[in-house]
Design an enzyme around this catalytic site. Sequence first.
Site, PDB file in Angstrom:
ATOM      1  N   CYS A  73     -16.969  -0.086  -0.775  1.00 54.87           N
ATOM      2  CA  CYS A  73     -16.190   0.498   0.310  1.00 54.87           C
ATOM      3  C   CYS A  73     -16.950   1.698   0.874  1.00 54.87           C
ATOM      4  O   CYS A  73     -17.373   2.583   0.120  1.00 54.87           O
ATOM      5  CB  CYS A  73     -14.830   0.945  -0.229  1.00 54.87           C
ATOM      6  SG  CYS A  73     -13.874   1.900   0.967  1.00 54.87           S
ATOM      7  N   CYS A  92     -14.976   5.063  -0.040  1.00 52.36           N
ATOM      8  CA  CYS A  92     -14.828   5.659  -1.378  1.00 52.36           C
ATOM      9  C   CYS A  92     -15.777   5.101  -2.421  1.00 52.36           C
ATOM     10  O   CYS A  92     -15.786   5.569  -3.556  1.00 52.36           O
ATOM     11  CB  CYS A  92     -13.396   5.484  -1.874  1.00 52.36           C
ATOM     12  SG  CYS A  92     -12.984   3.793  -2.373  1.00 52.36           S
ATOM     13  N   CYS A 144      -8.963  -1.182   1.589  1.00 50.46           N
ATOM     14  CA  CYS A 144      -9.397  -0.814   0.239  1.00 50.46           C
ATOM     15  C   CYS A 144      -8.194  -0.323  -0.567  1.00 50.46           C
ATOM     16  O   CYS A 144      -7.435   0.521  -0.103  1.00 50.46           O
ATOM     17  CB  CYS A 144     -10.458   0.281   0.338  1.00 50.46           C
ATOM     18  SG  CYS A 144     -10.916   0.981  -1.262  1.00 50.46           S
ATOM     19  N   CYS A 191      -8.753   3.768  -1.441  1.00 39.88           N
ATOM     20  CA  CYS A 191      -8.684   4.864  -0.455  1.00 39.88           C
ATOM     21  C   CYS A 191      -7.916   4.473   0.807  1.00 39.88           C
ATOM     22  O   CYS A 191      -7.741   5.308   1.687  1.00 39.88           O
ATOM     23  CB  CYS A 191     -10.079   5.362  -0.090  1.00 39.88           C
ATOM     24  SG  CYS A 191     -11.030   4.235   0.942  1.00 39.88           S
ATOM     25  N   CYS A 240     -12.925 -11.436   6.544  1.00 42.81           N
ATOM     26  CA  CYS A 240     -13.754 -11.128   7.710  1.00 42.81           C
ATOM     27  C   CYS A 240     -13.819  -9.609   7.828  1.00 42.81           C
ATOM     28  O   CYS A 240     -12.845  -8.972   8.243  1.00 42.81           O
ATOM     29  CB  CYS A 240     -13.105 -11.760   8.939  1.00 42.81           C
ATOM     30  SG  CYS A 240     -14.089 -11.583  10.426  1.00 42.81           S
TER      31      CYS A 240
HETATM   32 FE    FE Z   1     -12.180   2.709  -0.423  1.00 38.32          FE
END
Ligand code: FE
Length: 133
Positions: A48, A51, A97, A100, A120
């Site tokens: 991510c 984070c 995510c 976060c 996607c």
């Molecule tokens: Fe994250």
Amino acid sequence: MPKKIVRTDEEWRNMLDPVQYRILRQHGTEPAFSGRYWDTKAPGVYLCAGCGQELFDAKTKYDSGTGWPSFWTPIDSDRVETETDRSYGMTRIEAHCSRCGSHLGHVFPDGPQPSGQRYCMNSASLKLEEREE
Ligand code: FE
């Protein structure tokens, strides 16, 4: 579940570049074929961009022909959370995510087997950590 990361809007603005901020924190979408990872085939793990949580293994990335990096599954189902997105007159499954809350992209039911899912993603929401196979 992973421990949640909570940041103020000002903190996000300070740590992300403007493109990342628009996509991760304002549910933006990068133009197709414009991001850095849509055609990437290197082995590794996609983190991510907000984070650093490990989200996708490059082994599950496939060429969807859409111009966005596409995966058939996250590393673990608790890494990516989904919710119904009814913006722009469409009903889609939004993905973010789990740690976060940053927006990643959308999930569509037209992916390859075994999952049949297409995650996607926006390249701007990801950071590839290249690793040897
Ligand atoms: Fe994250």
